[in-house]
Design a protein around this motif. Structure first.
Motif, short mmCIF file in Angstrom:
data_model
loop_
_atom_site.label_atom_id
_atom_site.label_comp_id
_atom_site.label_asym_id
_atom_site.label_seq_id
_atom_site.Cartn_x
_atom_site.Cartn_y
_atom_site.Cartn_z
N LEU A 34 42.61 39.34 37.96
CA LEU A 34 41.98 39.11 36.66
C LEU A 34 40.85 38.09 36.79
O LEU A 34 39.77 38.25 36.20
N THR A 35 41.09 37.04 37.59
CA THR A 35 40.04 36.03 37.81
C THR A 35 38.82 36.65 38.47
O THR A 35 37.67 36.36 38.09
N GLY A 36 39.05 37.54 39.44
CA GLY A 36 37.94 38.21 40.12
C GLY A 36 37.09 39.01 39.15
O GLY A 36 35.85 38.95 39.19
N ALA A 37 37.76 39.73 38.24
CA ALA A 37 37.03 40.55 37.27
C ALA A 37 36.24 39.68 36.29
O ALA A 37 35.08 39.96 35.98
N VAL A 38 36.87 38.60 35.81
CA VAL A 38 36.21 37.72 34.84
C VAL A 38 35.02 37.00 35.49
O VAL A 38 33.94 36.87 34.90
N ASN A 39 35.20 36.54 36.74
CA ASN A 39 34.11 35.88 37.45
C ASN A 39 32.93 36.82 37.67
O ASN A 39 31.76 36.44 37.49
N ALA A 40 33.24 38.07 38.05
CA ALA A 40 32.18 39.06 38.27
C ALA A 40 31.44 39.36 36.98
O ALA A 40 30.22 39.56 36.97
N ALA A 41 32.18 39.38 35.87
CA ALA A 41 31.56 39.62 34.57
C ALA A 41 30.66 38.44 34.18
O ALA A 41 29.54 38.63 33.68
N SER A 42 31.12 37.22 34.44
CA SER A 42 30.34 36.03 34.06
C SER A 42 29.04 35.95 34.87
O SER A 42 28.05 35.38 34.41
N MET A 43 29.03 36.55 36.07
CA MET A 43 27.82 36.57 36.89
C MET A 43 26.91 37.75 36.58
O MET A 43 25.84 37.90 37.17
N GLY A 44 27.37 38.61 35.66
CA GLY A 44 26.55 39.75 35.27
C GLY A 44 26.58 40.91 36.24
O GLY A 44 25.71 41.77 36.22
N LEU A 45 27.62 40.95 37.10
CA LEU A 45 27.72 42.04 38.08
C LEU A 45 28.37 43.28 37.48
O LEU A 45 27.97 44.41 37.77
N ILE A 46 29.40 43.07 36.65
CA ILE A 46 30.12 44.19 36.03
C ILE A 46 30.34 43.90 34.55
O ILE A 46 30.29 42.73 34.11
N LYS A 47 30.55 44.97 33.79
CA LYS A 47 31.02 44.85 32.41
C LYS A 47 32.43 45.43 32.41
O LYS A 47 32.61 46.65 32.38
N PRO A 48 33.46 44.57 32.48
CA PRO A 48 34.81 45.08 32.72
C PRO A 48 35.47 45.69 31.49
O PRO A 48 35.25 45.26 30.36
N VAL A 49 36.28 46.71 31.76
CA VAL A 49 37.24 47.24 30.80
C VAL A 49 38.59 47.09 31.49
O VAL A 49 38.83 47.68 32.55
N LEU A 50 39.46 46.26 30.92
CA LEU A 50 40.75 45.98 31.54
C LEU A 50 41.75 47.06 31.13
O LEU A 50 41.99 47.27 29.94
N VAL A 51 42.32 47.75 32.13
CA VAL A 51 43.20 48.88 31.85
C VAL A 51 44.59 48.56 32.37
O VAL A 51 44.80 48.38 33.58
N GLY A 52 45.56 48.46 31.46
CA GLY A 52 46.93 48.15 31.86
C GLY A 52 47.73 47.64 30.68
O GLY A 52 47.27 47.69 29.53
N PRO A 53 48.95 47.13 30.95
CA PRO A 53 49.80 46.61 29.86
C PRO A 53 49.15 45.38 29.22
O PRO A 53 49.00 44.35 29.88
N SER A 54 48.76 45.51 27.95
CA SER A 54 47.97 44.45 27.32
C SER A 54 48.72 43.11 27.27
O SER A 54 48.11 42.05 27.44
N ALA A 55 50.04 43.16 27.07
CA ALA A 55 50.81 41.91 27.00
C ALA A 55 50.81 41.20 28.35
O ALA A 55 50.66 39.97 28.42
N ARG A 56 50.94 41.96 29.42
CA ARG A 56 50.96 41.35 30.76
C ARG A 56 49.57 40.82 31.12
O ARG A 56 49.45 39.78 31.77
N ILE A 57 48.53 41.55 30.72
CA ILE A 57 47.16 41.08 30.99
C ILE A 57 46.91 39.77 30.25
O ILE A 57 46.36 38.81 30.80
N ALA A 58 47.34 39.72 28.99
CA ALA A 58 47.16 38.49 28.19
C ALA A 58 47.94 37.33 28.81
O ALA A 58 47.45 36.20 28.87
N ALA A 59 49.15 37.61 29.31
CA ALA A 59 49.96 36.56 29.93
C ALA A 59 49.29 36.04 31.21
O ALA A 59 49.27 34.83 31.47
N ALA A 60 48.73 36.96 32.00
CA ALA A 60 48.03 36.56 33.24
C ALA A 60 46.81 35.71 32.90
O ALA A 60 46.50 34.73 33.59
N ALA A 61 46.12 36.05 31.80
CA ALA A 61 44.94 35.29 31.39
C ALA A 61 45.34 33.87 30.96
O ALA A 61 44.66 32.89 31.32
#
Length: 312
Positions: free
Chosen positions: A33-60
């Motif tokens: 998740l950190t890798g995706a957010v960092n890449a987004a903050s640098m303007g490399l990707i525009k992420p769409v997070l696909v998976g269990p939303s509760a677990r993604i929120a907990a990881a964040a």
């Protein structure tokens, strides 16, 4: 010279381009998740997070990441997330996939599925884009992760995928070394025979966009002095920027030797599907994760350009 100079050049080039819509598949741990957010903050990707939303929120929350502005597509488990991410590609909503905290096999099963997958006429293959501190430019090594014991027919696509990747990364002259244990053709060593066949295919236009030579041993592929001692007169020998290995075991050992003995970074990408696929490992550094995203961005933009030309 910075240890990451080759990657820094790739990142700088990718940051001049618009971010690529990317499905991040099952990013349910801190590192993915950190890798995706960092890449987004640098303007490399525009992420769409696909998976269990509760677990993604907990990881964040655990990683103290702000994902408030990032789209989440809910999927109950990793297998469903892989299928859903492939569907997003097929619908044209994303142009790249990025592996999260699921097994590579699980993601690739959805990609290669004959029902609704992302196959093309090209064989799917993996390439490492390696930043070796003692080598002046990125070194592409293929295939160290997907094709276990590729046939000659499969190697044609592996080589062409690697050549196309080198062009997407901005290599002006692509010099491909087909590796074996020696630089002469020996009928008892099949990889030397296949190397010679691949080079003749390039001569006949069956493989395009690069100059090929092989068989070459690793030393005379990347070291001019070694090539001179063996009296190999070739535009590739000693100057290769793409290394094609005989099989997955050789590729895996070569890449890991460079990583652990020469402090090289290894950005991983899968090619030959409808979109590039970013394969990262939990052990990857932040620099490597960002470089993998930069590589995928450059490939996706090159694909956009090729499709645009085909339509015209």
């Amino acid at each position: 010279m910075s240890q990451h100079q080759a990657y820094e050049r790739l990142l700088a080039r990718a940051r001049t381009l618009p971010p690529i819509p990317t499905a991040v598949v099952h990013p349910c741990d801190e590192s993915s998740l950190t890798g995706a957010v960092n890449a987004a903050s640098m303007g490399l990707i525009k992420p769409v997070l696909v998976g269990p939303s509760a677990r993604i929120a907990a990881a964040a929350r655990k990683a103290e990441l702000d994902i408030a502005g990032i789209e989440i597509v809910d999927a109950p488990h990793s297998h469903a997330a892989a299928v859903e991410a492939v569907r997003l590609v097929r619908e044209g909503r994303v142009e790249c996939l990025m592996k999260g905290s699921l097994h590579t096999d699980e993601l690739m099963a959805a990609v290669v599925s004959r029902e609704g997958g992302l196959r093309t006429a090209r064989r799917i293959s993996h390439s490492f884009v390696m930043n070796v501190p003692s080598y002046e430019h990125p070194l592409i090594i293929s295939d160290a992760a997907v094709n276990i014991a590729p046939t000659l027919e499969e190697k044609i696509d592996i080589v062409q995928n690697a050549i196309d990747l080198a062009h997407a990364l901005g290599q002006q002259e692509v010099r491909v070394a087909i590796l074996s244990a020696m630089e002469t053709v020996n009928p008892k060593i099949p990889s030397t025979v296949e190397a010679a066949a691949l080079c003749k295919m390039a001569d006949r236009g069956q493989i395009t966009g690069a100059v090929l030579d092989g068989p070459l041993a690793l030393d005379n592929a990347i070291n001019l002095q070694a090539a001179a001692i063996k009296k190999i007169d070739s535009p590739v020998a000693g100057r290769a920027n793409v290394l094609i290995v005989p099989d997955l075991e050789a590729g895996n050992m070569l890449a890991k030797s460079l990583s652990f003995l020469a402090q090289a970074d290894a950005a991983g990408i899968v090619l030959g599907a409808k979109v590039p696929i970013i394969l990262t490992s939990r052990a990857d550094s932040v620099t490597t994760r960002l470089a993998s995203c930069a590589v995928a961005s450059l490939v996706a933009h090159a694909r956009r350009e090729a499709l645009s030309k085909a339509v015209q």
